[in-house]
Every structure is written in structure tokens, then in C-alpha cells.
Motif scaffolding. Structure first.
Motif, PDB file in Angstrom:
ATOM      1  N   GLN A  13       0.826  -1.205   0.000  1.00 18.68           N
ATOM      2  CA  GLN A  13       0.000   0.000   0.000  1.00 18.68           C
ATOM      3  C   GLN A  13       0.866   1.263   0.000  1.00 18.68           C
ATOM      4  OE1 GLN A  13      -3.459  -0.049  -0.216  1.00 18.68           O
ATOM      5  NE2 GLN A  13      -2.989  -2.224  -0.601  1.00 18.68           N
ATOM      6  N   PRO A  14       0.284   2.402  -0.371  1.00 14.08           N
ATOM      7  CA  PRO A  14       1.047   3.660  -0.356  1.00 14.08           C
ATOM      8  C   PRO A  14       1.259   4.233   1.045  1.00 14.08           C
ATOM      9  CG  PRO A  14      -1.187   4.042  -1.128  1.00 14.08           C
ATOM     10  CD  PRO A  14      -1.038   2.564  -1.027  1.00 14.08           C
ATOM     11  N   GLU A  15       0.588   3.645   2.046  1.00 16.11           N
ATOM     12  CA  GLU A  15       0.762   4.096   3.423  1.00 16.11           C
ATOM     13  C   GLU A  15       1.215   2.923   4.290  1.00 16.11           C
ATOM     14  OE1 GLU A  15       0.588   6.948   4.990  1.00 16.11           O
ATOM     15  OE2 GLU A  15      -0.222   8.277   3.441  1.00 16.11           O
ATOM     16  N   ALA A  16       1.998   3.246   5.321  1.00 13.02           N
ATOM     17  CA  ALA A  16       2.422   2.220   6.258  1.00 13.02           C
ATOM     18  C   ALA A  16       1.243   1.772   7.115  1.00 13.02           C
ATOM     19  CB  ALA A  16       3.537   2.762   7.150  1.00 13.02           C
ATOM     20  N   ALA A  17       1.339   0.545   7.614  1.00 10.88           N
ATOM     21  CA  ALA A  17       0.285   0.016   8.483  1.00 10.88           C
ATOM     22  C   ALA A  17       0.470   0.567   9.899  1.00 10.88           C
ATOM     23  CB  ALA A  17       0.349  -1.517   8.487  1.00 10.88           C
ATOM     24  N   TRP A  18      -0.428   0.136  10.791  1.00 12.66           N
ATOM     25  CA  TRP A  18      -0.289   0.480  12.215  1.00 12.66           C
ATOM     26  C   TRP A  18       0.537  -0.607  12.912  1.00 12.66           C
ATOM     27  CZ3 TRP A  18      -2.266   5.135  13.659  1.00 12.66           C
ATOM     28  CH2 TRP A  18      -3.223   5.701  12.828  1.00 12.66           C
ATOM     29  N   PRO A  19       1.265  -0.318  13.946  1.00 17.91           N
ATOM     30  CA  PRO A  19       1.436   0.989  14.609  1.00 17.91           C
ATOM     31  C   PRO A  19       2.508   1.852  13.974  1.00 17.91           C
ATOM     32  CG  PRO A  19       2.589  -0.685  15.852  1.00 17.91           C
ATOM     33  CD  PRO A  19       1.914  -1.400  14.715  1.00 17.91           C
ATOM     34  N   ALA A  20       3.059   1.434  12.818  1.00 19.69           N
ATOM     35  CA  ALA A  20       4.118   2.211  12.186  1.00 19.69           C
ATOM     36  C   ALA A  20       3.666   3.627  11.864  1.00 19.69           C
ATOM     37  CB  ALA A  20       4.576   1.496  10.910  1.00 19.69           C
ATOM     38  N   ARG A  21       2.377   3.777  11.544  1.00 19.95           N
ATOM     39  CA  ARG A  21       1.889   5.084  11.129  1.00 19.95           C
ATOM     40  C   ARG A  21       1.988   6.122  12.247  1.00 19.95           C
ATOM     41  NH1 ARG A  21      -3.630   4.911   7.744  1.00 19.95           N
ATOM     42  NH2 ARG A  21      -2.600   2.957   7.107  1.00 19.95           N
ATOM     43  N   TYR A  22       2.125   5.659  13.479  1.00 18.87           N
ATOM     44  CA  TYR A  22       2.267   6.591  14.598  1.00 18.87           C
ATOM     45  C   TYR A  22       3.562   7.410  14.510  1.00 18.87           C
ATOM     46  CZ  TYR A  22      -1.529   4.602  17.458  1.00 18.87           C
ATOM     47  OH  TYR A  22      -2.744   4.215  17.956  1.00 18.87           O
ATOM     48  N   ALA A  23       4.538   6.934  13.757  1.00 15.39           N
ATOM     49  CA  ALA A  23       5.839   7.616  13.706  1.00 15.39           C
ATOM     50  C   ALA A  23       5.715   9.065  13.265  1.00 15.39           C
ATOM     51  CB  ALA A  23       6.786   6.864  12.771  1.00 15.39           C
ATOM     52  N   GLY A  24       4.704   9.354  12.472  1.00 16.59           N
ATOM     53  CA  GLY A  24       4.535  10.713  11.970  1.00 16.59           C
ATOM     54  C   GLY A  24       3.780  11.637  12.897  1.00 16.59           C
ATOM     55  N   THR A  25       3.339  11.150  14.040  1.00 17.32           N
ATOM     56  CA  THR A  25       2.590  11.996  14.968  1.00 17.32           C
ATOM     57  C   THR A  25       3.535  12.888  15.769  1.00 17.32           C
ATOM     58  OG1 THR A  25       2.663  10.347  16.725  1.00 17.32           O
ATOM     59  CG2 THR A  25       0.805  10.235  15.187  1.00 17.32           C
ATOM     60  N   ALA A  26       2.980  13.986  16.292  1.00 16.22           N
ATOM     61  CA  ALA A  26       3.792  14.931  17.058  1.00 16.22           C
ATOM     62  C   ALA A  26       4.317  14.309  18.343  1.00 16.22           C
ATOM     63  CB  ALA A  26       2.978  16.185  17.360  1.00 16.22           C
ATOM     64  N   TRP A  27       3.508  13.468  18.994  1.00 15.27           N
ATOM     65  CA  TRP A  27       3.943  12.920  20.275  1.00 15.27           C
ATOM     66  C   TRP A  27       5.073  11.903  20.152  1.00 15.27           C
ATOM     67  CZ3 TRP A  27       3.407   7.706  20.286  1.00 15.27           C
ATOM     68  CH2 TRP A  27       2.374   7.117  19.558  1.00 15.27           C
ATOM     69  N   ALA A  28       5.248  11.329  18.964  1.00 15.21           N
ATOM     70  CA  ALA A  28       6.322  10.346  18.780  1.00 15.21           C
ATOM     71  C   ALA A  28       7.705  10.996  18.910  1.00 15.21           C
ATOM     72  CB  ALA A  28       6.189   9.651  17.435  1.00 15.21           C
ATOM     73  N   GLN A  29       7.808  12.264  18.556  1.00  9.69           N
ATOM     74  CA  GLN A  29       9.025  13.051  18.761  1.00  9.69           C
ATOM     75  C   GLN A  29      10.282  12.399  18.169  1.00  9.69           C
ATOM     76  OE1 GLN A  29       9.140  15.179  22.781  1.00  9.69           O
ATOM     77  NE2 GLN A  29       7.940  13.368  23.313  1.00  9.69           N
ATOM     78  N   GLY A  30      10.108  11.686  17.064  1.00 10.11           N
ATOM     79  CA  GLY A  30      11.267  11.093  16.407  1.00 10.11           C
ATOM     80  C   GLY A  30      11.788   9.837  17.056  1.00 10.11           C
ATOM     81  N   THR A  31      11.022   9.256  17.979  1.00  7.35           N
ATOM     82  CA  THR A  31      11.476   8.039  18.672  1.00  7.35           C
ATOM     83  C   THR A  31      10.981   6.769  18.003  1.00  7.35           C
ATOM     84  OG1 THR A  31       9.570   8.040  20.166  1.00  7.35           O
ATOM     85  CG2 THR A  31      11.535   9.277  20.862  1.00  7.35           C
ATOM     86  N   MET A  32      10.325   6.887  16.861  1.00  6.28           N
ATOM     87  CA  MET A  32       9.852   5.716  16.121  1.00  6.28           C
ATOM     88  C   MET A  32      10.365   5.778  14.686  1.00  6.28           C
ATOM     89  SD  MET A  32       5.861   5.255  17.343  1.00  6.28           S
ATOM     90  CE  MET A  32       5.677   3.791  16.302  1.00  6.28           C
ATOM     91  N   LEU A  33      10.777   4.635  14.183  1.00  4.61           N
ATOM     92  CA  LEU A  33      11.192   4.509  12.795  1.00  4.61           C
ATOM     93  C   LEU A  33      10.333   3.464  12.107  1.00  4.61           C
ATOM     94  CD1 LEU A  33      15.118   4.543  12.982  1.00  4.61           C
ATOM     95  CD2 LEU A  33      13.578   6.444  12.446  1.00  4.61           C
ATOM     96  N   VAL A  34      10.052   3.706  10.831  1.00  6.33           N
ATOM     97  CA  VAL A  34       9.271   2.784  10.007  1.00  6.33           C
ATOM     98  C   VAL A  34      10.199   2.196   8.956  1.00  6.33           C
ATOM     99  CG1 VAL A  34       7.245   2.514   8.549  1.00  6.33           C
ATOM    100  CG2 VAL A  34       7.268   4.248  10.372  1.00  6.33           C
ATOM    101  N   VAL A  35      10.101   0.863   8.743  1.00  6.17           N
ATOM    102  CA  VAL A  35      11.052   0.199   7.855  1.00  6.17           C
ATOM    103  C   VAL A  35      10.313  -0.525   6.732  1.00  6.17           C
ATOM    104  CG1 VAL A  35      12.981  -1.417   7.706  1.00  6.17           C
ATOM    105  CG2 VAL A  35      12.577  -0.147   9.832  1.00  6.17           C
ATOM    106  N   GLY A  36      10.687  -0.177   5.499  1.00 12.57           N
ATOM    107  CA  GLY A  36      10.212  -0.888   4.321  1.00 12.57           C
ATOM    108  C   GLY A  36      11.265  -1.848   3.822  1.00 12.57           C
ATOM    109  N   ALA A  37      10.928  -2.642   2.806  1.00 16.67           N
ATOM    110  CA  ALA A  37      11.837  -3.678   2.310  1.00 16.67           C
ATOM    111  C   ALA A  37      12.223  -3.421   0.860  1.00 16.67           C
ATOM    112  CB  ALA A  37      11.188  -5.052   2.443  1.00 16.67           C
ATOM    113  N   VAL A  38      13.503  -3.674   0.545  1.00 17.50           N
ATOM    114  CA  VAL A  38      13.987  -3.603  -0.831  1.00 17.50           C
ATOM    115  C   VAL A  38      14.655  -4.921  -1.187  1.00 17.50           C
ATOM    116  CG1 VAL A  38      14.308  -1.097  -0.876  1.00 17.50           C
ATOM    117  CG2 VAL A  38      16.161  -2.569  -0.074  1.00 17.50           C
TER     118      VAL A  38
END
Length: 747
Positions: free
Chosen positions: A199-224
Motif C-alpha cells: 500500500q502507499p501508506e504504512a500500516a499500524w502501529p508504524a503510522r504513529y511515527a509521523g505523529t507529534a507525540w512520537a518526537q522522532g522516537t519511532m522509525l518505520v522500515v520498508g523492504a527492498v
């Protein structure tokens, strides 16, 4: 005006006796016994090799001391990779609260092996093979409830995990409150799989990484895949692009419930990022979770559209770049002053003062900080250890290369000379500092050019001390200054007993600290045989190395069979007696050196001549600047003696023997404030002092035998044999023996 050019055909060879004791930059890395993985391990360590992490294992960066929680299907501790491995903590079953984390599917075991499988010859090598694993079982069958994930996150936090790996995905918000609590501490980095729905968007809970409260403490990983193309099944970055990166996730081999297991998915890409985070935290434990995330994102290899894009986010994880300095080096002082040097800035030709030894700054090591606040060890002493070699241009010298053949009367009291040549010293382009080092000899010297013109009022032959005006470029001051300078319209004959090849050492050695200068000089007659000279030397602008502006006043006397010269020079230098560094080391500031040189040449009889030179230099203590905490006055001295015989075998030939002791410090010190260690938990630096004694233990001595022979009109041979002991005043350096040959043709 008539133009002249000297053609030079030159050959040289260099023989270095003994083995030079080179000091290498940096610190010797720790090499534990397990750093030679068996071939079977390496064959399955495809992620580690693809992402540039292998060389860091050889430096002891391996995840040691970092707890990584793996929220997954559990862990099968009976597999060969983890059997009897002590860096696996007792597991936590977040579903029923027990310690039963037996893995039935093999998914969690494979993920854990990709992250932290040890080097034991039994299977794969994890990205962080010495990290401590905390297996937390949150998946029963194929499902993980939000409650189990929440309990698993809370258990990871209580256990002190610095990294949480979540190779799982959900269709809706999951464990929101637990993730918020972890984010608030900024201590634990949560690495989450993007999901395998294409999909063009990450699933949950990865999508939380873009929220203000995450403060850069979450990373989302795709595969190549191996071609760095996004796998067809991998969810794209979408709205989480600012916190998204990719790693290999297609046909990844790891440990399974029995033997090896090959799987594809963002689940397999995620532990590579978690392992990289563990490496960073093992090397710099004081980093916050948001800093670790920012480093991994900033150092990723850009893929897809330039910059951060909605498909690849920041791009492909690059472990090598992540562990290397980023942006700049900042030097800190105890008084709160900092100096920042961008890593992209131009090269600086750092060197110790020429009157000191390359060994003087040995042990001057400090900790510097990159743009993310990570400390790195800098061996500044090594950077300031410049060594020189005998080469054709240094052996024969500018004076010898120019030769008397290039001098020509132009009429009306005007003398002119010009030289242009290209030399090829037969030396290796690789030195102890590598092929890019500015002090390493080059296989082909750059084109050298010198031009000078001198005007003198007509005077009585044999007493050429009338009015004189000289201008030149390319470093031609010794032709107008010193006891060996050219003088008079009959200068060619007159130099028979004060040979032109003596010019450089019969003049002030401070002239050599203004390389490639432009010259302006004037001589005023005082009385018969006496002349007062003034000269101004301006160097070419160059912010990458030491350069000095020199003003000289000379009292020059010539009489039958002798020359005497008293030189008083003031060197205003951007540097310190030829030493130079970046700003933090304090050697790039303005300094002043005052020097006195007494030189003379005497014709002993029809065939023999004697030359002597003595110099004393005085430099006030340089100002405290950067890490330079204190300094003392520097005194230096040098001397030279030469004996020459003419008409030894054929009329007009010259045989000379010279012995030179270049300027050497007799006193002087520099005291630096350095950071000798950094607290691993807080990152607070500890300051210490390091004093550099500039007086070397040895003195360089250069003995040269030279023979010059005419070969008909406009032609001349010159051969020189030199023996150099304690080069650069270094008691540990090998002696050098050099042979140089030149053949000059005027046309």
C-alpha cells in the motif's frame, strides 16, 4: 626585453636506509577473539555486508551493553545460533504473563537472529552480534492483540530496553498509550515494520511515527531487494516519509525452528535497522532515542526521487555512514568556547613548526563531537606530524636548477633570468599517511616557474655594491639577499668563488618560510664596498598552509676575495615557524618571528673558497587560542659551512662540500587542553592538559657533495650526493641518501 628559458633534463633516485617509524592516525581498535566469523556465518550475513557494517565489527562496535527487545512470536533457544548463548535474557510472555516464549512458527527466531545472532560458526551473523536480546512473545498463532503488545512494550521499558523491534503490523491503531509513554522518555527507539500489503501508506502501529507525540522516537522500515528496488509487497512511506527508511527484505536467510529459514517481508528488513540502532547505542550510550533515529535517517542512501519522498522515505539504511561522523567536528574547551570545523571544508596542510620534530606532538589526542553530539577520537598529533623527503628539487635546489646559465645581462645595467621545468622524482606516491596525504611525495612534481629581474647602476668591476633594484616571483629572494646573492654585471665570473648554488644557505633561513613569494628589493650604496639592502617578500595567498610576509634589512660588504652579510628579518606569519593547523589547534594565527643571520664567503686562494652561516630566531609565545591553553617563547638556531674548490679537473668546474644544520628549536612549549574521555552515560567530557615540548631530541644534519662542470657554451652538468641524518630533527627517522643529476641547456 629579451626573454630567457632554461631547459632542464633531470633524473633522480632516492635510497632510504633503514625503516622509518611511521605513526598512524587514529587509535588502535580493540580486536576481540571472535572477530573472524567462519565462512558459513559470512555467507548468510547478507544484510550486514550489504549495509556496510562489517568493518565496524573489526573495531569492536557490536551492540555490546545494549538491551534490544523483540516483540514477536517468541524465540527458540535450542537453535544453534542461540544455544548456550548468555546474551539472551529470560523471555516474557506478554499474552499470559509467563516466561514461556517458545516459538512455534520460527518468525520471531529468524528476526532475532538477523538482529543479534552471535558469531559462533553455527549460523548467521546478526547486525549487532553482542547485543543482549529480550524475547517478548506477543503473537499467538498469527494474531497479536493490542493488550499483548501494550504489555510487551511496558515489559521492555521496565527491563531497560534501548531498542524495541516490532516486526508486526495491524489494520488499526494499536498500543497507543504504551507507545506514547515510551516516546515521552526519549530513551527507547521503537522500530516498526511498514507492513506487507503493498500500500502507499504504512500500516499500524508504524503510522504513529509521523505523529507529534512520537518526537522522532519511532522509525518505520520498508523492504527492498538486492537491486535496491522497493519490494512489491512492501508498504510505502506515505505520510510517515520523514521517519521511514528501507533495508534488505527479500529472500533473507536466518535461523529457524530447525536449521535456517529464508523469508521475505518488512519483518526481515526491520531487525537490520534495530541492529544498527544497537550499534550506535553501544558506541555512544548517552544518545537519546530521537538522536539515534535522526542519525539513521540522515545517513541513509537516497533512493527514488531526490530527497525524502513518499515511496522510499529517506532511502536505504547505511550502517557505515551512520557510525561515521556527520556534518562537522566541534572542539570543546572547559571555558565553554567551541570551535566547529565543517567536514566538507577544504583540506589544510597541517604540520608541526619546522624547527620541531614530527614526534613533538605525539600523544596530542582529544575527543571531538560531530553534528549529532557524538564523540570521536582525533589524533591531532598525527595530523601535525609532517615529514619531508629528499627530492630532486630539494637536493639540487632552486639555485642549482636555475644555474648560472640562465643569468644574462640585458644591457643598461639590467640582469634577467627565467626558469621553467617539470621534474619527475622517482619516488612512490604513497607515504605513511596514504596516497591523499599532502606531505607524501608525488610521482610527478608540478611545473616550477621562476622569473626575476635585477637592475644595478654601473660600478667598478670587482666592487659591485652600487644601487640595486630587484623584483621577482616564484621564490627568488636568495638571488638578491644574502652573502651568496648575485651582484654586478660581471656576476657570472664573480660567483666563481661564491657559487650560486650556495645562495640558499648563505641567506636567512626565514626566507624559506615565505614560499613562492613575490620579491621587491632595493640596495643603497653607503661607501665603497658597503651596501644597505631592504627587501619585502609577500607570499601567494593560500588559506590551506602556513605563509609568511617577510621584511629584511641587510648590511652587505664586499672586498677583494670576501663577502660579509648581516641580515635582520621580521617574519609576520599566518602560522608558527612553518607550522600550521586548523583553528582549534592554534597554529593558524598571526605570529611574529625576528631573526638575525650572519654569513660570509672567503676566497682562500686561487682555487679554494669557504662559506659560513649562523642564524638565531626568536618567536614570542603565540596567543592562547582554541585548545592552546598556554605557550612559552620559542628560540631556534641553525648554522652551515661550505668548502669549494674550482678548476679541479677542467677549467670552470666546481667541487663543493657543505654541511648544514637547519633551524632547530632550543626552547619553547605549547600546552593544550584536551578531552581525554567522555562519560558513557552522560556524554560529559573530562578535560586534561597535554604539553608539547618543541625542542627536539635530535638535530637534522645535511651533508652534500656537489660537482658542477661546464660542457661547452650554454651547457652544464651538475651532480649532487646528499646524506641526511635525523630528517626533520626526528631521532627515530631513517637516514636518507640521495643522488641527483641535472643537465642544463640554454636556448
Amino acid at each position: 626585453m629579451v626573454n630567457f628559458r632554461n631547459a632542464l633534463v633531470a633524473w633522480s633516485c632516492l635510497l632510504s636506509l633503514g625503516v622509518a617509524q611511521a605513526q598512524w592516525a587514529g587509535l588502535t581498535p580493540w580486536s576481540p577473539p571472535w572477530l573472524s566469523p567462519p565462512l558459513s556465518d559470512w555467507q548468510r550475513a547478507n544484510q550486514l555486508q550489504q549495509l556496510g557494517g562489517a568493518r565496524w565489527l573489526a573495531q569492536g562496535v557490536n551492540g555490546h551493553g545494549v538491551i534490544v527487545a523483540v516483540l514477536d512470536t517468541g524465540l527458540n533457544r535450542q537453535v544453534a545460533d542461540f544455544a548456550n548463548w548468555q546474551r539472551v535474557l529470560p523471555g516474557i510472555n506478554a499474552i499470559d504473563g509467563s516466561q514461556n516464549v517458545q516459538d512455534e512458527s520460527g518468525h520471531g527466531t529468524q528476526v532475532a537472529s538477523l538482529l543479534a545472532a552471535p558469531i559462533n560458526g553455527a549460523g548467521v551473523v546478526g547486525v549487532a552480534p553482542m547485543a543482549t536480546l529480550l524475547p517478548i512473545k506477543v503473537v499467538a498463532g498469527d494474531l497479536a492483540s493490542s493488550a499483548a503488545v501494550t504489555a510487551g512494550l511496558q515489559a521492555a521499558q521496565r527491563a531497560g530496553a534501548r531498542v524495541v523491534n516490532m516486526s508486526l503490523a495491524a489494520t488499526g491503531p494499536t498500543a497507543t498509550q504504551a507507545l506514547k509513554e515510551l516516546a515521552a522518555t526519549d530513551r527507547t527507539l521503537v522500530v516498526v515494520a511498514a507492513g506487507n500489503q503493498g500500500q502507499p501508506e504504512a500500516a499500524w502501529p508504524a503510522r504513529y511515527a509521523g505523529t507529534a507525540w512520537a518526537q522522532g522516537t519511532m522509525l518505520v522500515v520498508g523492504a527492498v531487494d538486492v537491486n535496491r528496488q522497493l519490494a512489491s509487497f512492501s508498504n510505502q512511506a506515505g505520510s510517515a516519509a520523514a521517519h521511514y527508511l528501507v533495508a534488505p527484505g527479500v529472500n533473507i536467510q536466518g535461523a529457524g525452528t530447525s536449521g535456517t529459514l529464508t523469508l521475505s517481508g518488512t519483518s526481515q528488513a526491520t531487525p537490520a535497522v534495530s541492529g544498527a540502532a544497537a550499534l550506535l547505542l553501544s558506541k555512544w550510550p548517552y544518545l537519546r532515542a530521537s538522536q539515534v533515529g535522526a542519525i539513521l535517517l540522515q545517513t541513509a542512501d537516497d533512493l527514488g526521487a531526490p530527497g525524502v519522498d513518499p515511496v522510499y522515505g529517506h532511502g536505504l539504511l547505511n550502517i557505515d555512514r551512520a557510525l561515521s561522523p556527520v556534518g562537522s567536528f566541534t572542539y570543546r574547551t572547559a571555558r565553554g568556547v567551541t570551535f566547529t570545523v565543517p567536514l566538507s571544508s577544504g583540506r589544510v596542510l597541517s604540520s608541526q613548526p619546522r624547527v620541531a620534530s614530527p614526534q613533538a606532538f605525539q600523544g596530542l589526542i582529544t575527543q571531538v563531537f560531530d553534528a549529532h553530539g557524538r564523540h570521536f577520537t582525533r589524533d591531532e598529533g598525527q595530523a601535525l606530524a609532517a615529514r619531508t623527503r629528499l627530492r630532486l628539487d630539494t637536493l639540487l635546489g632552486q639555485d642549482g636548477l636555475l644555474g648560472e646559465l640562465s643569468l644574462r645581462p640585458l644591457g643598461a645595467g639590467l640582469l634577467g633570468w627565467s626558469y621553467q621545468a617539470q621534474t619527475r622524482p622517482t619516488q612512490s606516491p604513497r607515504g605513511p599517511w596514504g596516497p591523499a596525504d599532502p606531505f607524501s611525495p608525488q610521482a610527478k612534481a608540478p611545473l616550477a616557474q621562476f622569473h626575476a629581474w635585477q637592475w644595478r647602476s654601473p660600478t667598478q668591476a670587482g666592487a659591485p655594491t652600487g644601487w640595486q633594484v630587484a623584483v621577482g616571483d616564484g621564490g627568488t629572494a636568495t638571488m638578491a639577499l644574502g652573502a651568496g646573492s648575485l651582484s654586478g654585471l660581471d656576476g657570472i665570473q664573480h660567483t666563481a668563488w661564491a657559487p650560486q648554488e650556495w645562495q640558499s644557505w648563505l641567506a636567512s633561513p626565514l626566507i624559506g618560510l615565505s614560499p613562492k613569494h613575490r620579491l621587491g628589493a632595493i640596495g643603497v650604496p653607503l661607501a665603497p664596498g658597503w651596501q644597505l639592502r631592504g627587501a619585502w617578500l609577500n607570499p601567494q595567498a593560500d588559506d590551506s598552509q602556513a605563509r609568511g610576509r617577510l621584511q629584511a634589512t641587510e648590511l652587505h660588504h664586499e672586498g677583494p676575495g670576501h663577502r660579509l652579510n648581516l641580515n635582520f628579518s621580521v617574519l609576520d606569519e599566518h602560522g608558527f615557524l612553518g607550522g600550521y593547523s586548523r583553528e582549534p589547534l592554534g597554529l593558524n594565527q598571526q605570529t611574529r618571528t625576528v631573526g638575525v643571520t650572519l654569513a660570509g664567503a672567503w676566497q682562500l686562494d686561487t682555487h679554494w673558497a669557504l662559506g659560513l652561516q649562523w642564524t638565531r630566531a626568536d618567536s614570542p609565545a603565540p596567543a592562547n587560542h582554541g585548545l592552546l591553553l598556554a605557550s612559552t617563547r620559542l628560540l631556534a638556531d641553525g648554522h652551515a659551512v661550505g668548502l669549494m674548490r674550482r678548476d679541479t679537473w677542467v677549467p670552470g668546474d666546481r667541487l663543493s662540500l657543505t654541511h648544514q644544520a637547519p633551524l632547530r628549536a632550543s626552547q619553547g612549549s605549547l600546552t593544550y587542553q584536551v578531552i581525554d574521555q567522555v562519560d558513557p552515560d552522560t556524554g560529559v567530557p573530562h578535560y586534561a592538559e597535554h604539553t608539547v615540548q618543541l625542542k627536539p631530541e635530535a638535530r637534522e644534519r645535511l651533508t652534500e657533495l656537489r660537482y658542477t662542470r661546464p660542457d661547452g657554451p650554454g651547457r652544464q652538468w651538475a651532480v649532487a650526493l646528499a646524506w641526511r641524518v635525523h630528517p626533520d630533527h626526528d631521532a627515530t627517522a631513517s637516514a636518507e641518501l640521495a643522488l641527483g643529476l641535472s643537465y642544463n641547456i640554454r636556448f
